[in-house]
Design a protein around this motif. Structure first.
Motif, PDB file in Angstrom:
ATOM      1  N   LEU A   1     -34.443   1.559  29.082  1.00  0.00           N
ATOM      2  CA  LEU A   1     -34.115   0.764  30.265  1.00  0.00           C
ATOM      3  C   LEU A   1     -35.370   0.003  30.676  1.00  0.00           C
ATOM      4  O   LEU A   1     -36.434   0.601  30.861  1.00  0.00           O
ATOM      5  CB  LEU A   1     -33.619   1.659  31.392  1.00  0.00           C
ATOM      6  CG  LEU A   1     -33.031   0.949  32.621  1.00  0.00           C
ATOM      7  CD1 LEU A   1     -31.983   1.828  33.300  1.00  0.00           C
ATOM      8  CD2 LEU A   1     -34.103   0.560  33.645  1.00  0.00           C
TER       9      LEU A   1
ATOM     10  N   HIS B   1     -27.192   3.160  37.624  1.00  0.00           N
ATOM     11  CA  HIS B   1     -27.398   2.616  36.277  1.00  0.00           C
ATOM     12  C   HIS B   1     -28.014   3.671  35.353  1.00  0.00           C
ATOM     13  O   HIS B   1     -27.632   3.783  34.173  1.00  0.00           O
ATOM     14  CB  HIS B   1     -28.285   1.382  36.326  1.00  0.00           C
ATOM     15  CG  HIS B   1     -27.653   0.195  36.988  1.00  0.00           C
ATOM     16  ND1 HIS B   1     -26.385  -0.240  36.676  1.00  0.00           N
ATOM     17  CD2 HIS B   1     -28.125  -0.655  37.953  1.00  0.00           C
ATOM     18  CE1 HIS B   1     -26.092  -1.306  37.412  1.00  0.00           C
ATOM     19  NE2 HIS B   1     -27.130  -1.574  38.191  1.00  0.00           N
TER      20      HIS B   1
ATOM     21  N   PRO C   1     -30.991   6.629  29.982  1.00  0.00           N
ATOM     22  CA  PRO C   1     -32.115   6.175  29.147  1.00  0.00           C
ATOM     23  C   PRO C   1     -33.036   7.326  28.763  1.00  0.00           C
ATOM     24  O   PRO C   1     -33.172   8.314  29.501  1.00  0.00           O
ATOM     25  CB  PRO C   1     -32.840   5.182  30.067  1.00  0.00           C
ATOM     26  CG  PRO C   1     -32.535   5.663  31.448  1.00  0.00           C
ATOM     27  CD  PRO C   1     -31.129   6.184  31.378  1.00  0.00           C
TER      28      PRO C   1
ATOM     29  N   ARG D   1     -25.400   6.237  34.328  1.00  0.00           N
ATOM     30  CA  ARG D   1     -24.433   5.744  33.337  1.00  0.00           C
ATOM     31  C   ARG D   1     -25.080   5.481  31.977  1.00  0.00           C
ATOM     32  O   ARG D   1     -24.505   5.809  30.940  1.00  0.00           O
ATOM     33  CB  ARG D   1     -23.755   4.466  33.860  1.00  0.00           C
ATOM     34  CG  ARG D   1     -22.759   4.710  34.994  1.00  0.00           C
ATOM     35  CD  ARG D   1     -22.054   3.427  35.387  1.00  0.00           C
ATOM     36  NE  ARG D   1     -22.956   2.482  36.034  1.00  0.00           N
ATOM     37  CZ  ARG D   1     -23.217   2.476  37.347  1.00  0.00           C
ATOM     38  NH1 ARG D   1     -22.644   3.370  38.143  1.00  0.00           N
ATOM     39  NH2 ARG D   1     -24.031   1.586  37.864  1.00  0.00           N
ATOM     40  N   PHE D   2     -26.251   4.893  31.980  1.00  0.00           N
ATOM     41  CA  PHE D   2     -26.892   4.492  30.717  1.00  0.00           C
ATOM     42  C   PHE D   2     -27.622   5.654  30.051  1.00  0.00           C
ATOM     43  O   PHE D   2     -27.765   5.680  28.833  1.00  0.00           O
ATOM     44  CB  PHE D   2     -27.857   3.339  30.993  1.00  0.00           C
ATOM     45  CG  PHE D   2     -28.509   2.760  29.773  1.00  0.00           C
ATOM     46  CD1 PHE D   2     -27.752   2.148  28.776  1.00  0.00           C
ATOM     47  CD2 PHE D   2     -29.894   2.809  29.599  1.00  0.00           C
ATOM     48  CE1 PHE D   2     -28.350   1.613  27.642  1.00  0.00           C
ATOM     49  CE2 PHE D   2     -30.505   2.273  28.478  1.00  0.00           C
ATOM     50  CZ  PHE D   2     -29.728   1.665  27.498  1.00  0.00           C
TER      51      PHE D   2
ATOM     52  N   ARG E   1     -32.399   5.091  23.847  1.00  0.00           N
ATOM     53  CA  ARG E   1     -31.982   4.155  24.896  1.00  0.00           C
ATOM     54  C   ARG E   1     -33.186   3.823  25.785  1.00  0.00           C
ATOM     55  O   ARG E   1     -33.844   4.725  26.306  1.00  0.00           O
ATOM     56  CB  ARG E   1     -30.830   4.745  25.705  1.00  0.00           C
ATOM     57  CG  ARG E   1     -29.522   4.818  24.931  1.00  0.00           C
ATOM     58  CD  ARG E   1     -28.379   5.332  25.794  1.00  0.00           C
ATOM     59  NE  ARG E   1     -28.547   6.738  26.103  1.00  0.00           N
ATOM     60  CZ  ARG E   1     -28.108   7.743  25.332  1.00  0.00           C
ATOM     61  NH1 ARG E   1     -27.491   7.465  24.195  1.00  0.00           N
ATOM     62  NH2 ARG E   1     -28.281   8.988  25.683  1.00  0.00           N
TER      63      ARG E   1
ATOM     64  N   GLU F   1     -30.844   0.988  21.906  1.00  0.00           N
ATOM     65  CA  GLU F   1     -29.949   0.421  22.913  1.00  0.00           C
ATOM     66  C   GLU F   1     -30.803   0.016  24.111  1.00  0.00           C
ATOM     67  O   GLU F   1     -31.595   0.818  24.608  1.00  0.00           O
ATOM     68  CB  GLU F   1     -28.890   1.444  23.331  1.00  0.00           C
ATOM     69  CG  GLU F   1     -27.945   1.841  22.220  1.00  0.00           C
ATOM     70  CD  GLU F   1     -26.922   2.858  22.695  1.00  0.00           C
ATOM     71  OE1 GLU F   1     -26.382   2.669  23.819  1.00  0.00           O
ATOM     72  OE2 GLU F   1     -26.687   3.839  21.981  1.00  0.00           O
TER      73      GLU F   1
ATOM     74  N   LEU G   1     -31.107  -1.831  28.019  1.00  0.00           N
ATOM     75  CA  LEU G   1     -30.499  -2.299  29.264  1.00  0.00           C
ATOM     76  C   LEU G   1     -31.610  -2.835  30.140  1.00  0.00           C
ATOM     77  O   LEU G   1     -32.604  -2.141  30.389  1.00  0.00           O
ATOM     78  CB  LEU G   1     -29.768  -1.175  29.989  1.00  0.00           C
ATOM     79  CG  LEU G   1     -29.179  -1.555  31.363  1.00  0.00           C
ATOM     80  CD1 LEU G   1     -28.049  -2.575  31.193  1.00  0.00           C
ATOM     81  CD2 LEU G   1     -28.689  -0.323  32.121  1.00  0.00           C
TER      82      LEU G   1
END
Length: 374
Positions: free
Chosen positions: A4, A87, A93, A90-91, A2, A32, A34
């Motif tokens: 970000l 953020h 990263p 939740r994400f 992930r 993924e 964001l």
């Protein structure tokens, strides 16, 4: 994995971030992403169009502003820090990537507080405030020019990598570009652009200089910016049948490919693009940017013999016309500039940066999982 990503306010921060994002998905197909920006910045419109998930925070500038504006900007940044922490929580990263702009400050600070590795990509020879401050926390800072090294704190891990540009910039063909613009192979083509939004004084002196040029077979593509199109059109009047006037160019790869020479500002993204295209150019740095960073950018090319640099203050149309004439008619000079641009160009910058980012992120995840397994 992930990732970000943050950076915004201007295209000079957004488009390098998107190029890195594209390269990340090529190297890590299951990535993924964001992107964190502000609701009012240009990134709010540009990023979702690229198909990347977008989240917003509050933030505000504090540089070159009045006291009240700085206070308001600081309060918005503090609120943005809390929102960025949300953020990140939740994400979750594996790494945070910042490309600059005031929106990046709260996000990079939140990454530091959350103990998430962060990397920075700086576009300019004179780094922006956000990137200089956050560099102490970064695992790596990517810079396009060695000259940037002197402006970062000692001990920062700097990695030389060019500014990421869209692959289409390098791959567009001269033939396709000229066909798209209705130009022939015999034409001597000069492209003029003062940035995506245009620039009043730049456009004025450029148009007057064009009217003084006497170059056989000259065709000019002048991209004015939508705000100044009518003004420049009136300035040319009926005196310039050889000029193609555009408010904005959605096909810049083809425009660059069609050109023999250019007249530009010295924004980081524009310079990266002319390096990749090896396009001999006259540069007029904007005097209206923070820390005069455009002139720093332009002088890095001038020192290498890769561009002609003129200051806007006191610049006359006659002086600009003389520089453009030299650029368009002295083929030996143009060859030297193309060679110098080739030496500094880095068409694989996005892939290089993405490869390093993926490696750092994997090491971070493995270390985190090892700690959990104890």
């Amino acid at each position: 994995m992930r990732y970000l990503i943050t950076g915004g306010g201007t295209g000079g921060h957004i488009y390098p971030a998107l190029s890195i994002a594209r390269a990340l998905t090529e190297q890590d197909p299951e990535a993924e992403l964001l992107y964190v920006g502000t609701r009012t910045g240009r990134e709010a419109a540009i990023v979702p169009q690229a198909g990347i998930a977008f989240a917003v925070i509050s933030s505000g500038g504090v540089v070159n502003l009045g006291l009240l504006q700085r206070v308001r900007g600081g309060l918005r940044a503090a609120r943005g820090l809390l929102e960025a922490l949300g953020h990140i929580r939740r994400f979750r990263p594996d790494i945070v990537i910042g490309t600059g702009g005031f929106v990046a400050g709260p996000v990079l600070a939140a990454a530091r507080l959350a103990r998430v590795p962060l990397v920075i990509q700086e576009q300019n020879a004179f780094p922006g405030v956000t990137n200089r401050l956050a560099a102490r926390w970064a695992t790596a800072v990517f810079v396009p020019y060695e000259e940037a090294r002197a402006h970062f704190p000692p001990g920062v891990r700097l990695i030389r990598a060019g500014n990421p540009v869209r692959p289409e910039i390098a791959s567009a063909s001269r033939e396709a570009g000229r066909q798209a613009l209705g130009l022939s192979e015999r034409d001597r083509v000069l492209v003029i652009m003062g940035g995506s939004g245009g620039a009043r004084d730049f456009n004025r002196v450029a148009a007057e200089a064009v009217l003084q040029l006497d170059v056989p077979g000259l065709r000019v593509v002048h991209i004015t910016g939508e705000r100044y199109f009518d003004q420049v059109k009136a300035q040319y009047g009926d005196r310039a049948p050889h000029v193609t006037l555009l408010p904005y160019a959605h096909n810049m790869p083809e425009v660059y490919a069609a050109a023999d020479a250019g007249l530009f500002r010295a924004g980081a993204l524009t310079l990266a693009e002319i390096q990749v295209r090896r396009l001999p150019s006259v540069l007029i740095p904007s005097p209206n940017v923070t820390h005069n960073h455009q002139e720093w950018n332009a002088r890095t090319l001038e020192r290498r013999g890769a561009a002609i640099v003129l200051r806007e203050g006191g610049l006359t149309p006659a002086d600009l016309a003389a520089a453009l004439t030299r650029l368009l008619t002295d083929e030996a000079l143009a060859d030297r500039m193309r060679a110098a641009l080739g030496e500094v160009a880095d068409p694989d910058a996005a892939r290089t940066i993405a490869r390093r980012i993926v490696g750092i992120a994997r090491q971070s995840r493995e270390a985190r999982e090892a700690r959990r397994g104890r």
